[in-house]
Enzyme design. Structure first.
Site, PDB file in Angstrom:
ATOM      1  N   GLY A   1       0.767  -1.245   0.000  1.00 34.39           N
ATOM      2  CA  GLY A   1       0.000   0.000   0.000  1.00 34.39           C
ATOM      3  C   GLY A   1       0.794   1.289   0.000  1.00 34.39           C
ATOM      4  O   GLY A   1       0.216   2.369   0.135  1.00 34.39           O
TER       5      GLY A   1
ATOM      6  N   TRP B   1       2.342   2.929  -2.437  1.00 31.24           N
ATOM      7  CA  TRP B   1       2.002   3.862  -3.528  1.00 31.24           C
ATOM      8  C   TRP B   1       0.652   4.525  -3.250  1.00 31.24           C
ATOM      9  O   TRP B   1       0.498   5.726  -3.449  1.00 31.24           O
ATOM     10  CB  TRP B   1       1.954   3.128  -4.882  1.00 31.24           C
ATOM     11  CG  TRP B   1       3.310   2.892  -5.493  1.00 31.24           C
ATOM     12  CD1 TRP B   1       4.501   2.839  -4.830  1.00 31.24           C
ATOM     13  CD2 TRP B   1       3.608   2.690  -6.878  1.00 31.24           C
ATOM     14  NE1 TRP B   1       5.516   2.604  -5.726  1.00 31.24           N
ATOM     15  CE2 TRP B   1       5.007   2.508  -6.974  1.00 31.24           C
ATOM     16  CE3 TRP B   1       2.835   2.628  -8.046  1.00 31.24           C
ATOM     17  CZ2 TRP B   1       5.636   2.281  -8.209  1.00 31.24           C
ATOM     18  CZ3 TRP B   1       3.462   2.396  -9.266  1.00 31.24           C
ATOM     19  CH2 TRP B   1       4.839   2.234  -9.340  1.00 31.24           C
TER      20      TRP B   1
ATOM     21  N   ASP C   1      -7.413 -10.799  -9.045  1.00 33.40           N
ATOM     22  CA  ASP C   1      -6.373 -10.929 -10.073  1.00 33.40           C
ATOM     23  C   ASP C   1      -6.770 -10.075 -11.284  1.00 33.40           C
ATOM     24  O   ASP C   1      -7.811 -10.336 -11.914  1.00 33.40           O
ATOM     25  CB  ASP C   1      -6.260 -12.413 -10.461  1.00 33.40           C
ATOM     26  CG  ASP C   1      -5.103 -12.666 -11.398  1.00 33.40           C
ATOM     27  OD1 ASP C   1      -4.696 -11.752 -12.151  1.00 33.40           O
ATOM     28  OD2 ASP C   1      -4.598 -13.806 -11.384  1.00 33.40           O
TER      29      ASP C   1
ATOM     30  N   ASP D   1       2.455  -1.178 -10.354  1.00 36.31           N
ATOM     31  CA  ASP D   1       3.697  -1.737  -9.818  1.00 36.31           C
ATOM     32  C   ASP D   1       3.581  -3.268  -9.832  1.00 36.31           C
ATOM     33  O   ASP D   1       4.341  -3.957  -9.161  1.00 36.31           O
ATOM     34  CB  ASP D   1       3.896  -1.223  -8.381  1.00 36.31           C
ATOM     35  CG  ASP D   1       5.334  -1.327  -7.888  1.00 36.31           C
ATOM     36  OD1 ASP D   1       6.242  -1.513  -8.716  1.00 36.31           O
ATOM     37  OD2 ASP D   1       5.548  -1.228  -6.662  1.00 36.31           O
TER      38      ASP D   1
ATOM     39  N   LYS E   1       5.648  -0.594 -14.096  1.00 38.27           N
ATOM     40  CA  LYS E   1       6.967  -1.190 -13.823  1.00 38.27           C
ATOM     41  C   LYS E   1       7.192  -2.294 -14.839  1.00 38.27           C
ATOM     42  O   LYS E   1       6.278  -3.054 -15.160  1.00 38.27           O
ATOM     43  CB  LYS E   1       6.978  -1.784 -12.412  1.00 38.27           C
ATOM     44  CG  LYS E   1       8.259  -2.570 -12.140  1.00 38.27           C
ATOM     45  CD  LYS E   1       8.465  -2.827 -10.689  1.00 38.27           C
ATOM     46  CE  LYS E   1       7.579  -3.949 -10.171  1.00 38.27           C
ATOM     47  NZ  LYS E   1       7.734  -4.131  -8.733  1.00 38.27           N
TER      48      LYS E   1
HETATM   49  C1  LIG Z   1       6.038  -4.783  -5.801  1.00 32.37           C
HETATM   50  S1  LIG Z   1       4.470  -5.175  -5.176  1.00 32.37           S
HETATM   51  C2  LIG Z   1       3.650  -3.618  -5.166  1.00 32.37           C
HETATM   52  C3  LIG Z   1       4.085  -2.672  -4.087  1.00 32.37           C
HETATM   53  C4  LIG Z   1       3.169  -1.463  -3.980  1.00 32.37           C
HETATM   54  N1  LIG Z   1       3.289  -0.592  -5.147  1.00 32.37           N
HETATM   55  C5  LIG Z   1       3.463  -0.629  -2.743  1.00 32.37           C
HETATM   56  O1  LIG Z   1       3.917   0.493  -2.921  1.00 32.37           O
HETATM   57  O2  LIG Z   1       3.204  -1.083  -1.634  1.00 32.37           O
HETATM   58  C6  LIG Z   1       3.709  -5.963  -6.548  1.00 32.37           C
HETATM   59  C7  LIG Z   1       2.271  -6.366  -6.286  1.00 32.37           C
HETATM   60  O3  LIG Z   1       1.682  -6.794  -7.513  1.00 32.37           O
HETATM   61  C8  LIG Z   1       0.677  -7.718  -7.157  1.00 32.37           C
HETATM   62  N2  LIG Z   1       0.247  -8.471  -8.348  1.00 32.37           N
HETATM   63  C9  LIG Z   1       1.002  -9.277  -9.131  1.00 32.37           C
HETATM   64  N3  LIG Z   1       0.259  -9.813 -10.102  1.00 32.37           N
HETATM   65  C10 LIG Z   1      -0.990  -9.308  -9.958  1.00 32.37           C
HETATM   66  C11 LIG Z   1      -2.220  -9.500 -10.660  1.00 32.37           C
HETATM   67  N4  LIG Z   1      -2.294 -10.326 -11.691  1.00 32.37           N
HETATM   68  N5  LIG Z   1      -3.318  -8.832 -10.251  1.00 32.37           N
HETATM   69  C12 LIG Z   1      -3.243  -8.003  -9.165  1.00 32.37           C
HETATM   70  N6  LIG Z   1      -2.117  -7.796  -8.457  1.00 32.37           N
HETATM   71  C13 LIG Z   1      -1.005  -8.442  -8.847  1.00 32.37           C
HETATM   72  C14 LIG Z   1       1.363  -8.584  -6.107  1.00 32.37           C
HETATM   73  O4  LIG Z   1       0.421  -9.299  -5.336  1.00 32.37           O
HETATM   74  C15 LIG Z   1       2.145  -7.539  -5.306  1.00 32.37           C
HETATM   75  O5  LIG Z   1       1.458  -7.139  -4.151  1.00 32.37           O
END
Ligand SMILES: C[S@@+](CC[C@H](N)C(=O)[O-])C[C@H]1O[C@@H](n2cnc3c(N)ncnc32)[C@H](O)[C@@H]1O
EC number: 2.1.1.166
Length: 220
Positions: free
Chosen positions: A64, A66, A108, A133, A173
């Site tokens: 969370g 961002w 998802d 992200d 990203k």
């Molecule tokens: C690097 S983390 C994000 C960090 C976030 N921006 C923060 O500032 O706290 C990447 C996130 O992408 C989510 N993610 C990956 N594939 C996803 C998908 N298909 N649908 C939704 N979320 C996804 C992961 O569960 C993870 O929490």
């Protein structure tokens, strides 16, 4: 045994880097859930993307940081709580601890039913900024991972095309390596201005980088 010793060393080195990392310290001081907040902050400050009154969608939002950053950008005086001028809709497969004023959906992003819920939460409003992200679980097989990364970004671009204001922006990203050139090409076909950016808060060792697209070439 040898492998275990090596992995212990790697863990220790990572822990050392982490503890001494200025962004980790800053995140603790500023009350951010992750150092990732400073990546978006740098990108936002460079391009002036997020402003009070905006509707912002945060894809892959957990834990969370961002969303916390965007929340402060939309609040009078940058407050972490209280009045919010604008709207934030955040989405992740994983749960996210609530953030005052942020609408969170768990699901998802690749699933149609989840996309439909996100569209419902947007309530027909034109979105100013979409930030993603999202990073898939990596298999270590480069070709497989490249396809997974590209798929998420293509979906984010498609969402942006259908929901952004004509002058809106998308931040994603992605990772250097196979697939990067094609994704830059997709951005160039979609946005009037395309800028690759590697914020200082993104570790040098990491192949992660970000693409910023501003202004739709062909609004839906
Ligand atoms: C690097 S983390 C994000 C960090 C976030 N921006 C923060 O500032 O706290 C990447 C996130 O992408 C989510 N993610 C990956 N594939 C996803 C998908 N298909 N649908 C939704 N979320 C996804 C992961 O569960 C993870 O929490």
């Amino acid at each position: 045994m040898k492998a275990q010793t090596k992995s212990k060393k790697v863990n220790k080195a990572w822990l050392n880097d982490h503890v001494n990392d200025p962004y980790v310290k800053a995140a603790q001081k500023d009350g951010y859930r992750a150092r990732a907040a400073y990546k978006l902050k740098e990108i936002d400050e460079q391009f002036g993307l997020i402003r009070p009154g905006h509707v912002v969608v945060d894809l892959g939002s957990s834990p969370g940081a961002w969303s916390q950053y965007v929340r402060r950008r939309l609040a009078p005086g940058g407050a972490a709580a209280g009045r919010l001028d604008g709207a934030i809709i955040a989405l992740d497969i994983l749960p996210m601890e609530p953030i005052e004023g942020v609408t969170f959906l768990q699901g998802d992003f690749r699933e149609e039913e989840v996309l439909a819920r996100l569209q419902e939460a947007v309530q027909g409003r034109a979105v100013d900024v979409v930030v993603s992200d999202m990073a898939p679980n990596l298999s270590g097989v480069e070709s497989v991972d490249a396809v997974r990364i590209a798929h998420l970004i293509e979906l984010a671009v498609d969402f942006a095309v259908h929901h952004l204001k004509p002058e809106g922006a998308l931040v994603v990203k992605l990772f250097h390596g196979s697939g990067y050139t094609q994704l830059v090409q997709l951005f160039k076909e979609t946005f009037r201005v395309v800028k690759p950016v590697k914020p200082k808060a993104s570790r040098d060792k990491s192949s992660e980088t970000f693409l910023v697209g501003i202004g739709l070439k062909h609004p839906a």
